[in-house]
Design a protein around this motif. Structure first.
Motif, PDB file in Angstrom:
ATOM      1  N   ASP A   1       7.136  19.967   8.239  1.00 13.23           N
ATOM      2  CA  ASP A   1       6.557  20.760   7.650  1.00 13.23           C
ATOM      3  C   ASP A   1       7.000  21.349   5.854  1.00 13.23           C
ATOM      4  N   GLY A   2       6.806  19.944   5.285  1.00 17.26           N
ATOM      5  CA  GLY A   2       6.970  20.083   3.772  1.00 17.26           C
ATOM      6  C   GLY A   2       8.082  20.434   3.450  1.00 17.26           C
ATOM      7  N   LYS A   3       9.269  20.401   4.147  1.00 16.38           N
ATOM      8  CA  LYS A   3      10.882  20.690   3.937  1.00 16.38           C
ATOM      9  C   LYS A   3      11.893  18.728   3.839  1.00 16.38           C
ATOM     10  N   LEU A   4      11.354  18.685   3.244  1.00 18.90           N
ATOM     11  CA  LEU A   4      12.245  17.099   2.710  1.00 18.90           C
ATOM     12  C   LEU A   4      13.700  16.581   3.469  1.00 18.90           C
ATOM     13  N   ILE A   5      13.361  16.190   4.863  1.00 18.97           N
ATOM     14  CA  ILE A   5      14.475  15.331   5.464  1.00 18.97           C
ATOM     15  C   ILE A   5      15.281  14.103   5.101  1.00 18.97           C
ATOM     16  N   SER A   6      15.081  13.060   4.478  1.00 20.85           N
ATOM     17  CA  SER A   6      15.488  12.263   4.185  1.00 20.85           C
ATOM     18  C   SER A   6      14.817  11.708   3.243  1.00 20.85           C
ATOM     19  N   SER A   7      15.326  10.251   2.196  1.00 19.05           N
ATOM     20  CA  SER A   7      14.802   8.959   2.527  1.00 19.05           C
ATOM     21  C   SER A   7      15.420   8.090   2.335  1.00 19.05           C
TER      22      SER A   7
ATOM     23  N   SER B   1       5.703  14.137   8.267  1.00 15.99           N
ATOM     24  CA  SER B   1       5.304  13.461   7.169  1.00 15.99           C
ATOM     25  C   SER B   1       5.968  12.429   6.834  1.00 15.99           C
ATOM     26  N   PHE B   2       5.822  11.008   6.230  1.00 16.07           N
ATOM     27  CA  PHE B   2       6.328  10.047   5.975  1.00 16.07           C
ATOM     28  C   PHE B   2       5.041   9.448   4.514  1.00 16.07           C
ATOM     29  N   ILE B   3       6.614   9.173   3.724  1.00 15.63           N
ATOM     30  CA  ILE B   3       5.083   8.454   2.832  1.00 15.63           C
ATOM     31  C   ILE B   3       5.709   7.176   2.900  1.00 15.63           C
ATOM     32  N   MET B   4       5.033   5.933   2.609  1.00 10.75           N
ATOM     33  CA  MET B   4       5.691   4.422   2.739  1.00 10.75           C
ATOM     34  C   MET B   4       5.636   3.882   0.782  1.00 10.75           C
ATOM     35  N   CYS B   5       6.224   3.602   0.436  1.00  9.71           N
ATOM     36  CA  CYS B   5       5.784   2.594  -0.687  1.00  9.71           C
ATOM     37  C   CYS B   5       6.714   1.561  -0.693  1.00  9.71           C
ATOM     38  N   GLU B   6       6.339   0.973  -1.103  1.00  3.75           N
ATOM     39  CA  GLU B   6       7.148  -0.410  -1.313  1.00  3.75           C
ATOM     40  C   GLU B   6       8.057  -1.059  -0.916  1.00  3.75           C
ATOM     41  N   ASP B   7       9.481  -0.053  -1.460  1.00  2.00           N
ATOM     42  CA  ASP B   7      10.663  -0.383  -1.739  1.00  2.00           C
ATOM     43  C   ASP B   7      11.049   1.055  -1.213  1.00  2.00           C
ATOM     44  N   LYS B   8      10.049   2.249  -0.891  1.00  2.90           N
ATOM     45  CA  LYS B   8      11.037   3.432  -0.093  1.00  2.90           C
ATOM     46  C   LYS B   8      10.474   4.411   0.459  1.00  2.90           C
TER      47      LYS B   8
ATOM     48  N   LEU C   1      -4.487  13.505  12.190  1.00  5.42           N
ATOM     49  CA  LEU C   1      -3.693  13.044  12.149  1.00  5.42           C
ATOM     50  C   LEU C   1      -3.954  11.769  10.119  1.00  5.42           C
ATOM     51  N   ARG C   2      -3.545  12.266   9.542  1.00  6.39           N
ATOM     52  CA  ARG C   2      -4.087  11.851   7.725  1.00  6.39           C
ATOM     53  C   ARG C   2      -3.328  10.869   7.169  1.00  6.39           C
ATOM     54  N   LEU C   3      -4.135  10.270   6.846  1.00 10.75           N
ATOM     55  CA  LEU C   3      -4.049   8.922   6.224  1.00 10.75           C
ATOM     56  C   LEU C   3      -4.239   8.503   4.954  1.00 10.75           C
ATOM     57  N   ASP C   4      -3.127   8.452   3.748  1.00  9.74           N
ATOM     58  CA  ASP C   4      -3.578   8.838   2.308  1.00  9.74           C
ATOM     59  C   ASP C   4      -3.191   8.411   1.262  1.00  9.74           C
ATOM     60  N   HIS C   5      -4.045   6.810   1.089  1.00  8.90           N
ATOM     61  CA  HIS C   5      -3.680   6.501   0.360  1.00  8.90           C
ATOM     62  C   HIS C   5      -3.123   7.476  -1.326  1.00  8.90           C
TER      63      HIS C   5
ATOM     64  N   MET D   1       0.734  -1.132  -0.457  1.00  4.73           N
ATOM     65  CA  MET D   1      -0.031  -0.087  -0.241  1.00  4.73           C
ATOM     66  C   MET D   1       1.182   1.428   0.080  1.00  4.73           C
ATOM     67  N   ASN D   2       0.710   2.356  -0.889  1.00  8.40           N
ATOM     68  CA  ASN D   2       1.377   3.458  -0.839  1.00  8.40           C
ATOM     69  C   ASN D   2       0.724   4.578  -0.033  1.00  8.40           C
ATOM     70  N   LEU D   3       1.225   4.958   0.381  1.00  8.56           N
ATOM     71  CA  LEU D   3       0.736   5.448   1.735  1.00  8.56           C
ATOM     72  C   LEU D   3       1.155   6.682   1.942  1.00  8.56           C
ATOM     73  N   GLN D   4       0.325   7.786   2.010  1.00 12.37           N
ATOM     74  CA  GLN D   4       1.554   8.811   3.207  1.00 12.37           C
ATOM     75  C   GLN D   4       0.609   9.529   4.450  1.00 12.37           C
TER      76      GLN D   4
END
Length: 133
Positions: free
Chosen positions: A80-86, A67-74, A112-116, A7-10
């Motif tokens: 605050d909208g600024k990238l920290i790391s991947s 915020s974080f994004i979980m994808c299958e392999d990344k 708390l938000r969970l967005d597919h 599940m690709n999830l933010q």
């Protein structure tokens, strides 16, 4: 609530601290524990998987969006909208969402938000800002 690796999830949460503490936020479970983001509000240090850094502005008495994004392999994390790391991490088992703090302090969290994410995005430092729009 249980999530699966395909599940690709933010996931995002708004946090307000009234005293300094370390904050852990992210997926928890077999094989994904290292994808939790750790932010130290006092020193500005952060950890995400094997990566570490500093310079994060986590001011007290101010709302911040983690915020974080979980994808299958990344996995990608921002404050605050600024990238920290991947990081590249293949999660093959279900995982749970976890939030914890290093000590008891007055704090608040909201939104708390969970967005597919329907299609697997191309995640890079350059495309992350556009991806969040």
């Amino acid at each position: 609530m249980e999530f699966f690796s395909r599940m690709n999830l933010q996931v995002s949460i708004d946090i307000l601290l009234e005293d300094h503490a370390k904050v852990w936020f992210g997926p928890y479970g077999d094989g994904v524990d290292e994808a939790m983001i750790i932010v130290d509000s006092k020193s500005g240090m952060w950890e995400f998987g094997p990566q570490k850094g500093d310079g994060v502005d986590f001011a007290l008495h101010t709302w911040h969006t983690l915020s974080f994004i979980m994808c299958e392999d990344k996995q990608v994390v921002s404050l605050d909208g600024k990238l920290i790391s991947s990081i590249n991490l293949h999660a093959s088992k279900p995982w749970y969402l976890k939030f914890k703090m290093s000590k008891y302090v007055y704090m608040a969290f909201n939104n708390l938000r969970l967005d597919h994410i329907p299609d697997k995005p191309t995640l890079s430092y350059h495309s992350y800002a556009e991806f969040l729009k």
